[in-house]
Write a protein that holds these residues in place. Structure first.
Motif, PDB file in Angstrom:
ATOM      1  N   UNK A 291       0.987  -1.304  -0.101  1.00 33.42           N
ATOM      2  CA  UNK A 291       0.022   0.029   0.002  1.00 33.42           C
ATOM      3  C   UNK A 291       0.750   1.072  -0.142  1.00 33.42           C
ATOM      4  N   UNK A 292       1.925   1.055   1.016  1.00 34.12           N
ATOM      5  CA  UNK A 292       2.713   2.334   0.982  1.00 34.12           C
ATOM      6  C   UNK A 292       3.592   2.438  -0.255  1.00 34.12           C
ATOM      7  N   UNK A 293       4.090   1.360  -0.655  1.00 34.20           N
ATOM      8  CA  UNK A 293       5.072   1.714  -1.780  1.00 34.20           C
ATOM      9  C   UNK A 293       4.227   1.968  -2.994  1.00 34.20           C
ATOM     10  N   UNK A 294       3.008   1.791  -3.170  1.00 30.23           N
ATOM     11  CA  UNK A 294       2.132   2.182  -4.319  1.00 30.23           C
ATOM     12  C   UNK A 294       1.997   3.655  -4.297  1.00 30.23           C
ATOM     13  N   UNK A 295       1.702   4.176  -3.037  1.00 26.71           N
ATOM     14  CA  UNK A 295       1.301   5.396  -2.935  1.00 26.71           C
ATOM     15  C   UNK A 295       2.715   6.327  -3.080  1.00 26.71           C
ATOM     16  N   UNK A 296       3.646   5.871  -2.533  1.00 26.78           N
ATOM     17  CA  UNK A 296       5.088   6.460  -2.905  1.00 26.78           C
ATOM     18  C   UNK A 296       5.346   6.582  -4.239  1.00 26.78           C
ATOM     19  N   UNK A 297       5.183   5.749  -4.984  1.00 28.47           N
ATOM     20  CA  UNK A 297       5.491   5.713  -6.582  1.00 28.47           C
ATOM     21  C   UNK A 297       4.769   6.795  -7.004  1.00 28.47           C
ATOM     22  N   UNK A 298       3.579   7.059  -6.856  1.00 28.35           N
ATOM     23  CA  UNK A 298       2.568   7.928  -7.341  1.00 28.35           C
ATOM     24  C   UNK A 298       2.908   9.229  -6.743  1.00 28.35           C
ATOM     25  N   UNK A 299       3.200   9.601  -5.600  1.00 33.39           N
ATOM     26  CA  UNK A 299       3.809  10.674  -5.198  1.00 33.39           C
ATOM     27  C   UNK A 299       4.810  11.266  -5.517  1.00 33.39           C
ATOM     28  N   UNK A 300       5.806  10.503  -5.951  1.00 35.14           N
ATOM     29  CA  UNK A 300       6.972  10.822  -6.363  1.00 35.14           C
ATOM     30  C   UNK A 300       7.260  11.193  -7.804  1.00 35.14           C
ATOM     31  N   UNK A 301       5.962  10.857  -8.469  1.00 38.87           N
ATOM     32  CA  UNK A 301       5.912  11.101  -9.880  1.00 38.87           C
ATOM     33  C   UNK A 301       5.660  12.463 -10.431  1.00 38.87           C
ATOM     34  N   UNK A 302       6.459  13.313 -11.054  1.00 36.26           N
ATOM     35  CA  UNK A 302       6.079  14.662 -11.053  1.00 36.26           C
ATOM     36  C   UNK A 302       4.943  14.864 -11.882  1.00 36.26           C
ATOM     37  N   UNK A 303       4.126  16.007 -11.767  1.00 36.76           N
ATOM     38  CA  UNK A 303       2.767  16.033 -12.680  1.00 36.76           C
ATOM     39  C   UNK A 303       3.104  16.605 -14.050  1.00 36.76           C
ATOM     40  N   UNK A 304       2.258  16.157 -14.818  1.00 31.21           N
ATOM     41  CA  UNK A 304       2.181  16.535 -16.447  1.00 31.21           C
ATOM     42  C   UNK A 304       0.861  16.784 -16.701  1.00 31.21           C
ATOM     43  N   UNK A 305       0.798  17.903 -17.675  1.00 31.53           N
ATOM     44  CA  UNK A 305      -0.729  18.196 -18.043  1.00 31.53           C
ATOM     45  C   UNK A 305      -0.946  17.097 -19.022  1.00 31.53           C
ATOM     46  N   UNK A 306      -2.084  16.446 -18.720  1.00 31.29           N
ATOM     47  CA  UNK A 306      -2.627  15.438 -19.463  1.00 31.29           C
ATOM     48  C   UNK A 306      -4.267  15.179 -19.011  1.00 31.29           C
ATOM     49  N   UNK A 307      -4.979  15.791 -19.979  1.00 25.71           N
ATOM     50  CA  UNK A 307      -6.463  15.901 -19.779  1.00 25.71           C
ATOM     51  C   UNK A 307      -7.221  14.525 -19.432  1.00 25.71           C
TER      52      UNK A 307
END
Ligand SMILES: [Zn+2]
Length: 382
Positions: A291-307
């Motif tokens: 659970x924590x690993x998945x969240x961490x991977x998501x949070x560490x990914x920088x945002x990028x505009x994609x509607x």
């Protein structure tokens, strides 16, 4: 909420109950309810007096030592919902008032050993546990020859000397049930919404509380909803001091984090019995890790505009929120609410891949939703 009798360290059975109610209260507040959460501390009890005598201490001194240890354990488990802890020893005048009131109403009587509640004067006795009068009498055969009936329970016990207080019935100590109604009715009045406790308190403790309160106030119900947690067992047996299989909260916290324990207990419905096992706790640890690993991977990914990706994510968040609330609204179904949360974490991890990145607003929205829902169960990774 019926709190502990403070004569020893609290164990995983207490953790099971107090974590369950911490989650329930967190959820009620999440829904916007104002909750006034009072837990009583039983610091006047024969067990405390006996233990204090063994250790050559004053009973209230022993109680206050274990009360301090109890607060440390609650804090270590992140149990932070209780607004006030109330001690029985601080409510002696209210207890004496309630006993006097019950005598005046003709439902309690004095003998040479103490004051007793006459159960047959309250015909609804047994309504909570569903036991018959006969069963109640058999179960409640207190060895006391001065009582009128075997099922009558003690409101005041006379003692010649030692630990106690003066009362209209002489020196002595109150019974456990009336300690709790004195505390709850002083804080909430004649009727209130929720009363919690472990299922083994349903009889005789909660039956006695209802009988006392409703006879005193003349109003019913005393409590609108009773919530009872299922028993905790280890190796197929109840965890209890007499069986010598007790695991203290502070010892289990040396091996498992508060988040892991909360995840483990959250994966059982509060009414369900819980079997403690290393395999079960290890399973909770692994599940929380991914659970924590998945969240961490998501949070560490920088945002990028994609509607398109952002819209997809927002839909997933909305569906998870609906599902989480749906399950929690269904008598606090934490096992399925947890499934909704872990399902979300699996989805989030997919959005960590470069082709599925989302814009900043959607990312923040996902993080906030995840934060708020995880915090209800209390498994939010640091
Ligand atoms: Zn109680």
């Amino acid at each position: 909420m019926c709190g502990p009798t403070v004569y020893d360290y609290v164990h995983l059975g207490h953790a099971r109950t107090y974590i369950a109610f911490d989650i329930i209260v967190r959820y009620l507040r999440f829904c916007g309810y104002t909750v006034n959460y009072v837990m009583n501390l039983t610091d006047v009890a024969d067990r405390i007096v006996e233990r204090a005598e063994e250790l050559r201490k004053a009973p209230l001194e022993l109680a206050s030592e274990y009360e301090k240890a109890f607060f440390e354990d609650m804090q270590a488990l992140d149990i932070d919902c209780v607004d006030r802890y109330e001690r029985a020893s601080d409510y002696i005048p209210q207890i004496v008032d309630q006993i006097s009131g019950l005598i005046a109403k003709g439902v309690a009587y004095e003998t040479n050993t103490g004051v007793y509640f006459e159960v047959k004067k309250y015909p609804k006795f047994g309504q909570l546990s569903g036991l018959s009068r006969e069963e109640l009498g058999l179960r409640r055969l207190e060895l006391c020859s001065s009582k009128k009936n075997p099922e009558d329970f003690s409101l005041w016990r006379k003692h010649e000397k030692g630990f106690g207080w003066d009362s209209p019935w002489g020196f002595g100590r109150p019974g456990w049930h009336v300690e709790d109604t004195a505390i709850s009715m002083s804080n909430f009045g004649d009727t209130y919404d929720l009363h919690g406790g472990a299922s083994e308190l349903m009889f005789p403790h909660h039956e006695a509380e209802i009988a006392q309160a409703e006879m005193l106030s003349g109003k019913a119900p005393f409590v609108r909803f009773w919530l009872h947690t299922g028993l905790l067992s280890i190796g197929g047996r109840k965890m209890s001091k007499s069986l010598g299989n007790v695991i203290r909260i502070r010892d289990s916290l040396k091996e498992y984090s508060a988040h892991e324990l909360r995840y483990f207990f959250g994966s059982f419905h509060y009414r369900e019995p819980v079997r403690i096992s290393d395999a079960g706790l290890e399973h909770a640890r692994k599940a929380l890790e991914s659970f924590s690993k998945n969240i961490k991977a998501f949070m560490e990914t920088p945002p990028k505009a994609n509607g398109r990706n952002s819209e997809k994510l927002e839909n997933i968040i909305r569906r998870t929120e609906i599902s989480f609330r749906h399950h929690m609204d269904n008598d606090f179904d934490t096992p399925n609410a947890l499934k909704a949360l872990t399902g979300l974490s699996t989805q989030l991890q997919r959005f960590a891949k470069s082709a599925f990145r989302v814009d900043e607003k959607s990312k923040e929205r996902a993080e906030t939703a995840l934060h708020t829902m995880s915090n209800v169960i209390g498994i939010l990774p640091d």
